[in-house]
Design a protein around this motif. Structure first.
Motif, PDB file in Angstrom:
ATOM      1  N   ARG A  48       0.926  -1.321   0.206  1.00 33.95           N
ATOM      2  CA  ARG A  48       0.157   0.149   0.049  1.00 33.95           C
ATOM      3  C   ARG A  48       0.721   1.193   0.136  1.00 33.95           C
ATOM      4  N   PHE A  49       0.481   2.128  -0.639  1.00 38.19           N
ATOM      5  CA  PHE A  49       1.137   3.736  -0.673  1.00 38.19           C
ATOM      6  C   PHE A  49      -0.133   4.812  -0.806  1.00 38.19           C
ATOM      7  N   GLY A  50      -0.330   5.418  -0.370  1.00 42.91           N
ATOM      8  CA  GLY A  50      -0.775   6.668  -0.120  1.00 42.91           C
ATOM      9  C   GLY A  50      -0.442   7.721   0.459  1.00 42.91           C
ATOM     10  N   ALA A  51      -0.735   9.105   0.078  1.00 46.48           N
ATOM     11  CA  ALA A  51      -0.485  10.395   1.098  1.00 46.48           C
ATOM     12  C   ALA A  51      -1.867  11.004   0.101  1.00 46.48           C
ATOM     13  N   GLY A  52      -2.356  12.175   1.718  1.00 44.81           N
ATOM     14  CA  GLY A  52      -3.478  12.848   1.051  1.00 44.81           C
ATOM     15  C   GLY A  52      -3.537  13.507   2.113  1.00 44.81           C
ATOM     16  N   THR A  53      -4.927  14.387   1.907  1.00 47.25           N
ATOM     17  CA  THR A  53      -5.751  15.064   2.655  1.00 47.25           C
ATOM     18  C   THR A  53      -6.128  15.131   3.077  1.00 47.25           C
ATOM     19  N   TYR A  54      -7.395  13.230   3.244  1.00 46.98           N
ATOM     20  CA  TYR A  54      -8.781  12.818   3.799  1.00 46.98           C
ATOM     21  C   TYR A  54      -8.241  13.008   5.418  1.00 46.98           C
ATOM     22  N   SER A  55      -8.941  13.127   6.004  1.00 44.26           N
ATOM     23  CA  SER A  55      -8.426  12.819   7.387  1.00 44.26           C
ATOM     24  C   SER A  55      -8.688  11.350   7.778  1.00 44.26           C
ATOM     25  N   SER A  56      -7.635  10.907   8.895  1.00 42.93           N
ATOM     26  CA  SER A  56      -7.204   9.339   9.293  1.00 42.93           C
ATOM     27  C   SER A  56      -8.732   8.784   8.774  1.00 42.93           C
ATOM     28  N   GLU A  57      -9.881   9.811   9.767  1.00 43.17           N
ATOM     29  CA  GLU A  57     -11.148   8.728   9.921  1.00 43.17           C
ATOM     30  C   GLU A  57     -11.044   8.272   8.608  1.00 43.17           C
ATOM     31  N   TRP A  58     -11.632   8.632   8.107  1.00 46.77           N
ATOM     32  CA  TRP A  58     -11.888   8.253   6.879  1.00 46.77           C
ATOM     33  C   TRP A  58     -11.047   7.638   5.835  1.00 46.77           C
ATOM     34  N   VAL A  59     -10.185   7.253   5.894  1.00 53.25           N
ATOM     35  CA  VAL A  59      -9.161   6.328   5.205  1.00 53.25           C
ATOM     36  C   VAL A  59      -9.366   5.560   6.235  1.00 53.25           C
ATOM     37  N   ASP A  60      -9.089   5.283   7.593  1.00 59.00           N
ATOM     38  CA  ASP A  60      -9.600   4.389   7.756  1.00 59.00           C
ATOM     39  C   ASP A  60     -10.831   3.254   7.839  1.00 59.00           C
ATOM     40  N   ARG A  61     -12.052   3.925   7.893  1.00 59.44           N
ATOM     41  CA  ARG A  61     -13.133   3.703   7.500  1.00 59.44           C
ATOM     42  C   ARG A  61     -13.691   2.895   6.297  1.00 59.44           C
ATOM     43  N   TYR A  62     -12.296   3.734   5.368  1.00 59.06           N
ATOM     44  CA  TYR A  62     -12.572   3.634   3.498  1.00 59.06           C
ATOM     45  C   TYR A  62     -11.811   2.023   4.263  1.00 59.06           C
ATOM     46  N   LEU A  63     -10.729   1.855   4.654  1.00 65.57           N
ATOM     47  CA  LEU A  63     -10.367   0.653   4.761  1.00 65.57           C
ATOM     48  C   LEU A  63     -11.199  -0.327   5.475  1.00 65.57           C
ATOM     49  N   GLU A  64     -11.750   0.125   6.607  1.00 63.97           N
ATOM     50  CA  GLU A  64     -12.189  -1.395   7.181  1.00 63.97           C
ATOM     51  C   GLU A  64     -13.364  -1.223   6.498  1.00 63.97           C
ATOM     52  N   LYS A  65     -14.045  -0.461   6.128  1.00 73.32           N
ATOM     53  CA  LYS A  65     -15.706  -0.768   4.963  1.00 73.32           C
ATOM     54  C   LYS A  65     -15.126  -1.725   4.227  1.00 73.32           C
ATOM     55  N   ASP A  66     -13.984  -1.842   3.421  1.00 68.42           N
ATOM     56  CA  ASP A  66     -13.716  -2.279   2.279  1.00 68.42           C
ATOM     57  C   ASP A  66     -14.456  -1.392   0.749  1.00 68.42           C
ATOM     58  N   TYR A  67     -14.360  -0.415   1.441  1.00 71.45           N
ATOM     59  CA  TYR A  67     -14.999  -0.172  -0.075  1.00 71.45           C
ATOM     60  C   TYR A  67     -14.271  -0.196  -1.596  1.00 71.45           C
ATOM     61  N   LEU A  68     -12.862  -0.226  -1.123  1.00 71.76           N
ATOM     62  CA  LEU A  68     -11.869  -0.491  -2.607  1.00 71.76           C
ATOM     63  C   LEU A  68     -12.871  -1.254  -3.384  1.00 71.76           C
ATOM     64  N   ARG A  69     -13.773  -2.092  -2.625  1.00 71.85           N
ATOM     65  CA  ARG A  69     -13.969  -3.377  -3.294  1.00 71.85           C
ATOM     66  C   ARG A  69     -15.104  -2.559  -4.235  1.00 71.85           C
ATOM     67  N   MET A  70     -16.119  -1.523  -3.586  1.00 74.05           N
ATOM     68  CA  MET A  70     -17.264  -1.229  -4.704  1.00 74.05           C
ATOM     69  C   MET A  70     -17.303   0.335  -5.130  1.00 74.05           C
ATOM     70  N   ASP A  71     -15.862   1.040  -4.418  1.00 78.55           N
ATOM     71  CA  ASP A  71     -15.661   2.781  -5.388  1.00 78.55           C
ATOM     72  C   ASP A  71     -15.731   2.673  -6.286  1.00 78.55           C
ATOM     73  N   PRO A  72     -17.424   3.293  -6.078  1.00 77.83           N
ATOM     74  CA  PRO A  72     -16.840   3.697  -8.179  1.00 77.83           C
ATOM     75  C   PRO A  72     -15.849   4.254  -8.429  1.00 77.83           C
ATOM     76  N   VAL A  73     -15.703   5.353  -8.121  1.00 78.71           N
ATOM     77  CA  VAL A  73     -14.503   6.241  -8.550  1.00 78.71           C
ATOM     78  C   VAL A  73     -13.162   5.119  -9.335  1.00 78.71           C
ATOM     79  N   ILE A  74     -13.005   3.685  -8.525  1.00 75.32           N
ATOM     80  CA  ILE A  74     -11.800   3.133  -8.401  1.00 75.32           C
ATOM     81  C   ILE A  74     -12.363   2.309  -9.866  1.00 75.32           C
ATOM     82  N   PHE A  75     -13.278   1.235  -9.810  1.00 76.97           N
ATOM     83  CA  PHE A  75     -13.376   1.046 -10.932  1.00 76.97           C
ATOM     84  C   PHE A  75     -14.118   1.847 -11.878  1.00 76.97           C
ATOM     85  N   GLY A  76     -14.362   2.650 -12.008  1.00 82.95           N
ATOM     86  CA  GLY A  76     -14.983   3.989 -13.346  1.00 82.95           C
ATOM     87  C   GLY A  76     -13.335   3.838 -14.276  1.00 82.95           C
TER      88      GLY A  76
END
Lengths: 237, 237
Positions: A48-76
């Motif tokens: 993994r590699f990432g940097a940015g200005t999102y809050s760490s809460e959001w990053v954690d939640r994103y990973l925890e919820k495994d949003y990676l697998r359905m995020d339309p941004v990623i698929f798009g």
DNA sequence: GGGAGCCTCGCTATTTTTGGGGAGGGTAAA
DNA sequence: TTTACCCTCCCCAAAAATAGCGAGGCTCCC
């Protein structure tokens, strides 16, 4: 071009470690006067590699919820070459809507612009600008910076890759012609015997290629080997 | 940025067919005052697409001799993210030297600069500038245009992709969450029993997902299904 | 000239996957 | 309300893949 991004490009080339990389995203955010700038890897193979200005809460939640697998941004972005404004994406599914609302709750803006970037060995990264504003204002901001942003994203990725080169063996495996051919036939759906017939060799020989490719790719089984070869860009179906 | 490439970028966005695409390479060549500009697709065995100012004799010879398989430019770019000057590449092998001399014979310049470009589904293309000049002069030319060239290469690729009918027309199948999840686990190398355990369902149920995904994807077997799901961007490993 | 990697083929045995056939309950849209 | 799709579970026989043991000849590079 019209913005001050030229100077920023000079800055980013001076980046030498992860902290400065992170700082660069903050600096760009302020320069553009937007809510967030994020660069991250969506890597099939690697870390993994990432940097940015999102809050760490959001990053954690994103990973925890495994949003990676359905995020339309990623698929798009995964299916496109060109950068994409979030509103062009498909948010119709219920899960996508819930995801979007959740993101808003965590301080993510309603407007987004994401540039897909692809590197060697199947590397795939996203560079995202995000803000809370109207469609028109957002479109104008993007139109003003469109081309510079491509270069900026390119530079960010270059830096990210250079950091990674230390930690990992930089040269991915390569397949011999016959190995690649064998794996390609399997990826096309041929059975071993069909593939062997296609290549004009015995099924046993074909098996040797597959085994050998599997070892090179560090794969646990044939399907895995095909998947890795594909995502590393070693074969093309 | 400092050159006249901004106008050229406007031009290339007007390109609507292959002839105009080809013309654009000529125009850029003249604009930069160099010997050659070439864009070509290196989809190992896939469809060919290319345009540029190399003589057709050289293109024919290149294909005939299957130089694709050993061209250090292609190899070098395949492993890199960043553009590369030819002299940075490894020309030490005998075959590479012979290839280089042969290229010179056919009117290819001694200096080259090639930008690798990657798109979805493993698309890989190269955008090359070529000229006959000294190292210093070449380096200066490149330094002057470095960033614009990234954008130009990007635009060329965008156009090339838009010509490819494949990418536009088809709306692929979609997988249900469980199907996608099942296929993803297989793509990661898990066996069926492992994947079933991971998903907390019986192996039989998992099999139903795989079968169902296979039918949706029109795949002949599991490996094929995984390969298709991957190259359609339906799953991310 | 030796080593490394590639290409080709053989054998046996075990484990896994596949291709059919079912069945029932849930949710969601038309 | 009906239709359609999604999720879950089960059986069985045949086919395919895996893991291990071999072998020899080829080319290329140091």
């Amino acid at each position: 071009m019209t913005t001050g991004l030229q100077d920023f490009l000079e800055d980013i080339q001076q980046v030498e470690n992860f902290e400065e990389f992170q700082d660069a995203t903050v600096k760009l955010r302020d320069l553009l006067g937007i809510a967030h700038v994020v660069y991250h890897w969506v890597n099939s193979v690697g870390e993994r590699f990432g940097a940015g200005t999102y809050s760490s809460e959001w990053v954690d939640r994103y990973l925890e919820k495994d949003y990676l697998r359905m995020d339309p941004v990623i698929f798009g972005c995964f299916q496109r070459f060109t950068p994409v404004s979030w509103k062009q994406l498909d948010w119709s599914s219920k899960a996508a809507k819930a995801f979007f609302l959740d993101a808003l709750d965590y301080g993510v803006g309603n407007q987004g612009y994401t540039i897909p970037i692809r590197g060697p060995n199947g590397q795939f990264a996203l560079f995202t600008l995000n803000h809370n504003t109207t469609d028109d204002a957002w479109d104008q901001l993007i139109a003003r910076n469109e081309r510079d942003l491509v270069v900026v994203a390119h530079e960010f990725n270059k830096k990210a890759l250079s950091f990674d080169a230390h930690s990992e063996a930089q040269v991915g495996p390569s397949l011999s012609p016959r190995e690649a051919s064998a794996i390609t036939h399997l990826a096309k759906g041929l059975s071993r015997s069909q593939a062997a017939a296609e290549m004009g060799i015995s099924e046993h020989t074909l098996r040797v290629y597959i085994e050998s490719a599997r070892h090179k790719l560090g794969a646990m089984n044939t399907t895995h080997a095909v998947a890795r070869a594909l995502s590393m860009g070693l074969i093309i179906v």
